[in-house]
Write a protein that holds these residues in place. Structure first.
Motif, PDB file in Angstrom:
ATOM      1  N   ARG A   1       0.524  -1.249  -0.621  1.00 51.03           N
ATOM      2  CA  ARG A   1      -0.508  -0.003  -0.098  1.00 51.03           C
ATOM      3  C   ARG A   1       0.973   1.512   0.077  1.00 51.03           C
ATOM      4  O   ARG A   1       0.365   2.123  -0.658  1.00 51.03           O
ATOM      5  CB  ARG A   1      -1.216   0.169   1.004  1.00 51.03           C
ATOM      6  CG  ARG A   1      -2.205  -1.243   1.048  1.00 51.03           C
ATOM      7  CD  ARG A   1      -2.234  -1.565   2.719  1.00 51.03           C
ATOM      8  NE  ARG A   1      -3.251   0.014   3.192  1.00 51.03           N
ATOM      9  CZ  ARG A   1      -3.326   0.172   3.624  1.00 51.03           C
ATOM     10  NH1 ARG A   1      -3.339  -0.898   5.201  1.00 51.03           N
ATOM     11  NH2 ARG A   1      -4.585   1.341   4.797  1.00 51.03           N
ATOM     12  N   LEU A   2       2.467   0.945   0.531  1.00 55.23           N
ATOM     13  CA  LEU A   2       2.836   2.778   0.974  1.00 55.23           C
ATOM     14  C   LEU A   2       3.743   2.452  -0.253  1.00 55.23           C
ATOM     15  O   LEU A   2       3.756   3.912  -1.042  1.00 55.23           O
ATOM     16  CB  LEU A   2       3.760   2.303   1.834  1.00 55.23           C
ATOM     17  CG  LEU A   2       4.621   3.384   2.355  1.00 55.23           C
ATOM     18  CD1 LEU A   2       3.428   4.764   3.012  1.00 55.23           C
ATOM     19  CD2 LEU A   2       5.203   3.482   3.565  1.00 55.23           C
ATOM     20  N   LEU A   3       3.667   1.404  -1.360  1.00 57.71           N
ATOM     21  CA  LEU A   3       4.166   1.957  -2.615  1.00 57.71           C
ATOM     22  C   LEU A   3       3.610   2.168  -3.634  1.00 57.71           C
ATOM     23  O   LEU A   3       3.759   2.525  -4.694  1.00 57.71           O
ATOM     24  CB  LEU A   3       5.005   0.278  -2.853  1.00 57.71           C
ATOM     25  CG  LEU A   3       5.851  -0.511  -2.062  1.00 57.71           C
ATOM     26  CD1 LEU A   3       6.563  -1.805  -2.161  1.00 57.71           C
ATOM     27  CD2 LEU A   3       7.540   0.386  -2.027  1.00 57.71           C
ATOM     28  N   SER A   4       2.275   1.283  -3.603  1.00 58.55           N
ATOM     29  CA  SER A   4       1.248   1.376  -4.657  1.00 58.55           C
ATOM     30  C   SER A   4       0.351   3.122  -4.202  1.00 58.55           C
ATOM     31  O   SER A   4       0.079   3.595  -5.498  1.00 58.55           O
ATOM     32  CB  SER A   4       0.875   0.760  -5.258  1.00 58.55           C
ATOM     33  OG  SER A   4       0.239   0.644  -3.283  1.00 58.55           O
ATOM     34  N   LEU A   5       0.350   3.852  -3.114  1.00 54.87           N
ATOM     35  CA  LEU A   5      -0.413   4.525  -2.893  1.00 54.87           C
ATOM     36  C   LEU A   5      -0.235   5.860  -3.615  1.00 54.87           C
ATOM     37  O   LEU A   5      -1.090   7.088  -4.248  1.00 54.87           O
ATOM     38  CB  LEU A   5      -0.892   4.910  -1.256  1.00 54.87           C
ATOM     39  CG  LEU A   5      -1.528   6.166  -1.160  1.00 54.87           C
ATOM     40  CD1 LEU A   5      -2.911   6.038  -1.293  1.00 54.87           C
ATOM     41  CD2 LEU A   5      -1.740   6.320   0.295  1.00 54.87           C
ATOM     42  N   PRO A   6       1.177   6.085  -3.751  1.00 47.62           N
ATOM     43  CA  PRO A   6       1.025   6.974  -3.861  1.00 47.62           C
ATOM     44  C   PRO A   6       1.077   8.126  -6.379  1.00 47.62           C
ATOM     45  O   PRO A   6       1.088   8.939  -6.687  1.00 47.62           O
ATOM     46  CB  PRO A   6       3.567   7.610  -4.596  1.00 47.62           C
ATOM     47  CG  PRO A   6       3.601   6.892  -2.950  1.00 47.62           C
ATOM     48  CD  PRO A   6       2.184   5.508  -3.194  1.00 47.62           C
ATOM     49  N   SER A   7       0.850   6.834  -6.309  1.00 49.99           N
ATOM     50  CA  SER A   7       0.462   6.393  -8.089  1.00 49.99           C
ATOM     51  C   SER A   7      -1.115   7.562  -8.202  1.00 49.99           C
ATOM     52  O   SER A   7      -1.358   6.953  -7.353  1.00 49.99           O
ATOM     53  CB  SER A   7       0.344   4.688  -8.323  1.00 49.99           C
ATOM     54  OG  SER A   7      -1.469   4.401  -7.510  1.00 49.99           O
ATOM     55  N   PRO A   8      -0.786   8.478  -9.151  1.00 48.54           N
ATOM     56  CA  PRO A   8      -2.239   8.865  -9.959  1.00 48.54           C
ATOM     57  C   PRO A   8      -3.507   8.420  -9.382  1.00 48.54           C
ATOM     58  O   PRO A   8      -3.932   7.270  -9.949  1.00 48.54           O
ATOM     59  CB  PRO A   8      -1.634   9.631 -10.643  1.00 48.54           C
ATOM     60  CG  PRO A   8      -0.420   9.537 -11.347  1.00 48.54           C
ATOM     61  CD  PRO A   8      -0.334   7.929 -10.430  1.00 48.54           C
ATOM     62  N   GLY A   9      -4.705   9.029  -8.416  1.00 56.71           N
ATOM     63  CA  GLY A   9      -5.650   8.887  -8.231  1.00 56.71           C
ATOM     64  C   GLY A   9      -6.494   7.283  -7.791  1.00 56.71           C
ATOM     65  O   GLY A   9      -6.890   6.994  -7.256  1.00 56.71           O
ATOM     66  N   ALA A  10      -5.002   7.010  -6.912  1.00 55.49           N
ATOM     67  CA  ALA A  10      -5.344   5.974  -5.855  1.00 55.49           C
ATOM     68  C   ALA A  10      -5.451   6.866  -4.596  1.00 55.49           C
ATOM     69  O   ALA A  10      -6.527   5.630  -4.212  1.00 55.49           O
ATOM     70  CB  ALA A  10      -3.284   4.936  -5.974  1.00 55.49           C
ATOM     71  N   GLY A  11      -5.402   7.504  -4.258  1.00 51.60           N
ATOM     72  CA  GLY A  11      -6.236   8.211  -2.931  1.00 51.60           C
ATOM     73  C   GLY A  11      -7.271   8.422  -3.237  1.00 51.60           C
ATOM     74  O   GLY A  11      -8.036   7.860  -2.154  1.00 51.60           O
ATOM     75  N   LEU A  12      -7.596   9.198  -4.299  1.00 51.44           N
ATOM     76  CA  LEU A  12      -8.901  10.011  -3.772  1.00 51.44           C
ATOM     77  C   LEU A  12      -9.705   8.661  -4.273  1.00 51.44           C
ATOM     78  O   LEU A  12     -11.163   9.068  -3.469  1.00 51.44           O
ATOM     79  CB  LEU A  12      -8.649  10.671  -5.395  1.00 51.44           C
ATOM     80  CG  LEU A  12      -7.662  11.901  -5.576  1.00 51.44           C
ATOM     81  CD1 LEU A  12      -7.988  12.998  -6.461  1.00 51.44           C
ATOM     82  CD2 LEU A  12      -8.443  12.928  -4.354  1.00 51.44           C
ATOM     83  N   GLN A  13      -9.410   7.349  -5.378  1.00 49.63           N
ATOM     84  CA  GLN A  13      -9.890   6.449  -6.006  1.00 49.63           C
ATOM     85  C   GLN A  13     -10.666   5.689  -4.053  1.00 49.63           C
ATOM     86  O   GLN A  13     -11.789   4.945  -4.021  1.00 49.63           O
ATOM     87  CB  GLN A  13      -9.518   4.886  -6.505  1.00 49.63           C
ATOM     88  CG  GLN A  13     -10.404   4.110  -6.222  1.00 49.63           C
ATOM     89  CD  GLN A  13      -9.956   2.705  -7.789  1.00 49.63           C
ATOM     90  OE1 GLN A  13      -8.644   2.632  -7.155  1.00 49.63           O
ATOM     91  NE2 GLN A  13     -10.330   2.781  -8.638  1.00 49.63           N
ATOM     92  N   THR A  14     -10.075   5.285  -3.789  1.00 51.93           N
ATOM     93  CA  THR A  14      -9.852   4.875  -1.908  1.00 51.93           C
ATOM     94  C   THR A  14     -10.922   5.634  -1.524  1.00 51.93           C
ATOM     95  O   THR A  14     -11.774   5.295  -0.854  1.00 51.93           O
ATOM     96  CB  THR A  14      -8.782   5.055  -1.291  1.00 51.93           C
ATOM     97  OG1 THR A  14      -7.577   4.147  -2.002  1.00 51.93           O
ATOM     98  CG2 THR A  14      -9.085   4.305  -0.058  1.00 51.93           C
ATOM     99  N   ILE A  15     -10.738   6.924  -1.293  1.00 52.48           N
ATOM    100  CA  ILE A  15     -11.512   8.050  -0.460  1.00 52.48           C
ATOM    101  C   ILE A  15     -12.762   7.824  -1.018  1.00 52.48           C
ATOM    102  O   ILE A  15     -14.099   7.739   0.008  1.00 52.48           O
ATOM    103  CB  ILE A  15     -11.305   9.260  -0.451  1.00 52.48           C
ATOM    104  CG1 ILE A  15      -9.574   9.514   0.701  1.00 52.48           C
ATOM    105  CG2 ILE A  15     -12.083  10.461  -0.046  1.00 52.48           C
ATOM    106  CD1 ILE A  15      -9.622  10.756   0.111  1.00 52.48           C
ATOM    107  N   ALA A  16     -13.118   7.525  -2.142  1.00 48.93           N
ATOM    108  CA  ALA A  16     -14.854   7.892  -3.118  1.00 48.93           C
ATOM    109  C   ALA A  16     -15.504   6.091  -2.703  1.00 48.93           C
ATOM    110  O   ALA A  16     -16.317   6.026  -2.428  1.00 48.93           O
ATOM    111  CB  ALA A  16     -14.533   7.822  -4.754  1.00 48.93           C
ATOM    112  N   GLN A  17     -14.504   5.118  -2.780  1.00 51.19           N
ATOM    113  CA  GLN A  17     -15.046   3.729  -2.206  1.00 51.19           C
ATOM    114  C   GLN A  17     -15.021   4.234  -0.562  1.00 51.19           C
ATOM    115  O   GLN A  17     -16.528   2.933  -0.430  1.00 51.19           O
ATOM    116  CB  GLN A  17     -14.068   3.172  -2.337  1.00 51.19           C
ATOM    117  CG  GLN A  17     -13.814   2.604  -4.055  1.00 51.19           C
ATOM    118  CD  GLN A  17     -13.022   1.861  -4.666  1.00 51.19           C
ATOM    119  OE1 GLN A  17     -11.691   1.611  -3.624  1.00 51.19           O
ATOM    120  NE2 GLN A  17     -13.163   0.803  -5.901  1.00 51.19           N
TER     121      GLN A  17
END
Length: 246
Positions: free
Chosen positions: A183-199
């Motif tokens: 999760r820490l490695l992939s979270l900085p990818s574009p949109g990953a954090g925003l997608q999680t928040i939307a879900q």
């Protein structure tokens, strides 16, 4: 377990991480050392292959080796550390099969958790979850990824706590160690954090309507998306420093 002479020296990053740490003598030392070492691995402060020297950790923390040994054994049981009798103790790589297994366990347990929560969750608890999501969004916006992951976990843990299923969350937390590293490695990818928040907001909307089926579906979609993103990252980075080759 390796002998004093065969163990590698303490990793510079671990030494830096432990610098200035003061343990609370009124609570079990092994639990505190476990939390310190596990966190250092999960957050990438200790990279795969980094040595874990029990003697030096004990010396750095000014405690006996016993609680350190117990803590390292616990971290090893989660697959984060590998112990080689003749060579020493080292941070393990990330194993794809362990990541997939962690998600299988997590999905099964959390679906039961949210099904129970949907029928009893209160307005006050809904508002608490709203606050967690907002704090998560701020952390993502400011690229505070450690904090974002902490708020992500807080959201899921809170839902388990609605029915006082604290042991359930503990089982999830133990099983998802390798997942957390990804999760820490992939979270900085574009949109990953925003997608999680939307879900998370979709999950909360279903909980607020006390719809167990919709809550379970929203949660399953969220966790399966997370798994898909993680596996995509691992497949795209097969030679990454954290990915185990076996």
């Amino acid at each position: 377990m390796a002998t004093r002479t065969s163990e590698p020296p303490i990793d510079d990053k671990l030494s830096e991480f432990l610098q200035g740490v003061t343990l609370n003598r009124s609570i079990p030392l092994r639990d505190q050392v476990y939390a310190l070492v596990r966190n250092a691995i999960v957050t990438g402060k200790l990279a795969p292959g980094a040595p874990i020297n029990e003697f030096d950790i004990a010396a750095k923390l000014a405690i006996s080796r016993t609680p350190v040994r117990e803590a390292v054994k616990k971290v090893s049981d989660e697959g984060l550390i590998e112990v080689f009798a003749q060579n020493g103790t080292f941070v393990s790589g990330i194993h794809r099969n362990q990541v997939e297994e962690a998600y299988i366990i997590r999905i099964a347990l959390e679906l039961e958790s949210i099904k129970r929560a949907a029928s009893v969750i209160t307005q006050s608890q809904i508002e608490d979850l709203e606050d967690i999501i907002e704090a998560h969004a701020v952390a993502v916006k400011r690229s505070r990824f450690d904090e974002a992951i902490a708020r992500d976990d807080e959201f899921h843990r809170y839902i388990a706590g609605v029915n006082n299923l604290h042991m359930l969350w503990k089982a999830v937390d133990v099983s998802k160690a390798q997942m957390d590293r990804c999760r820490l490695l992939s979270l900085p990818s574009p949109g990953a954090g925003l997608q999680t928040i939307a879900q998370h907001r979709a999950i909360l909307a279903a909980l607020a309507s006390h719809d167990a089926a919709a809550s379970m579906q929203a949660l399953q979609t969220h966790l399966e998306t997370s798994l898909g993103n993680t596996l995509t990252y691992l497949d795209a980075n097969p030679d990454g420093p954290a990915v185990a080759k076996s």
